[in-house]
Design an enzyme around this catalytic site. Structure first.
Site, PDB file in Angstrom:
ATOM      1  N   SER A 191       6.879  -3.112  -0.656  1.00 51.41           N
ATOM      2  CA  SER A 191       6.006  -2.233  -0.151  1.00 51.41           C
ATOM      3  C   SER A 191       4.547  -2.385  -0.896  1.00 51.41           C
ATOM      4  CB  SER A 191       6.455  -0.829  -0.466  1.00 51.41           C
ATOM      5  OG  SER A 191       7.483  -0.378   0.979  1.00 51.41           O
TER       6      SER A 191
ATOM      7  N   HIS B 211       4.326   7.901  -1.005  1.00 50.56           N
ATOM      8  CA  HIS B 211       4.373   6.352  -0.807  1.00 50.56           C
ATOM      9  C   HIS B 211       3.012   6.092  -0.413  1.00 50.56           C
ATOM     10  CE1 HIS B 211       5.912   2.646   1.069  1.00 50.56           C
ATOM     11  NE2 HIS B 211       6.763   2.722   0.058  1.00 50.56           N
TER      12      HIS B 211
ATOM     13  N   ASP C  15       2.109   4.937   7.062  1.00 48.61           N
ATOM     14  CA  ASP C  15       2.748   5.287   6.025  1.00 48.61           C
ATOM     15  C   ASP C  15       3.157   6.777   6.116  1.00 48.61           C
ATOM     16  OD1 ASP C  15       4.016   5.085   3.088  1.00 48.61           O
ATOM     17  OD2 ASP C  15       3.083   3.228   3.453  1.00 48.61           O
TER      18      ASP C  15
END
Length: 297
Positions: A241, A61, A29
């Site tokens: 996600s 994120h 990520d």
């Protein structure tokens, strides 16, 4: 996270003492901020993008994803605890501060995981990233070959279905791989804000170009509160996600209970024990993640 844990019935696992302890989850990520919720459970940080040594997350994120998998809820009195709060996280930063990246960096991350899986006890790989370009949408693409190699090495690979739905053949790469566990969003009927865009019915749907039914499983992904990349803070994010790390965390609980399970065993268990919501197979796959059913004796 408190509502999500309730929705997918995590309490049954915690009553059995399952917390993901001893299970390593590799996350590919944007990096990870050392939030209080991770304590000393970030076992490794590898920066493929900028080659920095110390953990950081210039996007947020990756920290959010990691919190869903294994945040301890320390800064929220347990309210925003992740699914497997005692697993350890291995973060591979393969995306830049805008959340973009190169297939070559993702592949380098996957190779590092394969080379170091014994050293760090890595059993699960979480990939909440995907690309949607027609030329990359075949099973011979480098990203699909990369996740397949990780699967063939015995790792459980969980990949997001992507937010390009609701049309057919909208699963992003590498989620089109027939080997990996591709995760869609169970509550994408709720309108959410993703990267500044209002979206509804966005979860990627199969079949793939090779007529493989996808996704395998769905989990909540709308308005998930998890760790932010600053001290003591949390933030809301939405999309497939966020659904994917719920499944990765649940698998960490399963592998703590049954450490000798193979990745194929895990996949079969998910298939047998998901909750059929009666939706089309290329929307729900086998059904909704249900932790209580998954870890039942």
């Amino acid at each position: 996270m408190d509502h999500v844990r309730e929705e997918i019935h995590c309490d049954a696992a915690y009553r059995m003492g399952l917390t993901g302890r001893g299970v390593g989850v590799a996350v590919l990520d944007t990096g990870i901020y050392l939030h209080e919720d991770f304590k000393h459970r970030v076992a490794a940080f590898v920066d493929i993008v900028h080659r920095k040594r110390d953990p950081y997350d210039d996007n947020g994120h990756g920290t959010h994803i990691s919190g869903i998998i294994g945040g301890g809820g320390n800064a929220s009195d347990g309210k925003y605890m992740g699914i497997a709060p005692e697993c350890h996280i291995i973060m591979l930063k393969v995306l830049d501060k805008k959340g973009n990246g190169y297939a070559s960096d993702v592949l380098a991350g996957l190779k590092w995981v394969r080379d170091n899986k014994e050293r760090y006890g890595i059993r699960i790989v979480n990939i909440s990233v995907g690309s949607f370009s027609k030329k990359g949408m075949t099973e011979s693409s480098v990203l699909v070959r990369g996740v397949n190699a990780a699967w063939d090495d015995g790792l459980v690979v969980c990949v997001a279905a992507g937010n390009m739905g609701p049309g057919m053949n909208t699963i992003t790469t590498p989620g089109i791989s027939r080997k990996v566990i591709t995760v869609g969003c169970s509550d994408d009927y709720k309108e959410v804000n993703v990267m500044g865009n209002r979206m509804v019915d966005y979860s990627g749907r199969g079949p793939t170009g090779a007529c493989i039914c996808k996704p395998e499983i769905i989990a909540p992904g709308a308005g998930i509160m998890s760790c932010a990349n600053e001290a003591g803070q949390y933030q809301v994010k939405s999309g497939t996600s966020m659904s994917t790390p719920l499944v990765s965390g649940a698998i960490a609980l399963l592998l703590e209970k049954y450490p000798y399970m193979s990745n194929r065993d895990v996949k079969l268990m998910l298939r047998e024990r998901s909750l059929d919501l009666g939706l089309p197979i290329n929307q729900q796959g086998w059904g909704l993640l249900d932790v209580e059913r998954l870890i039942a004796d």
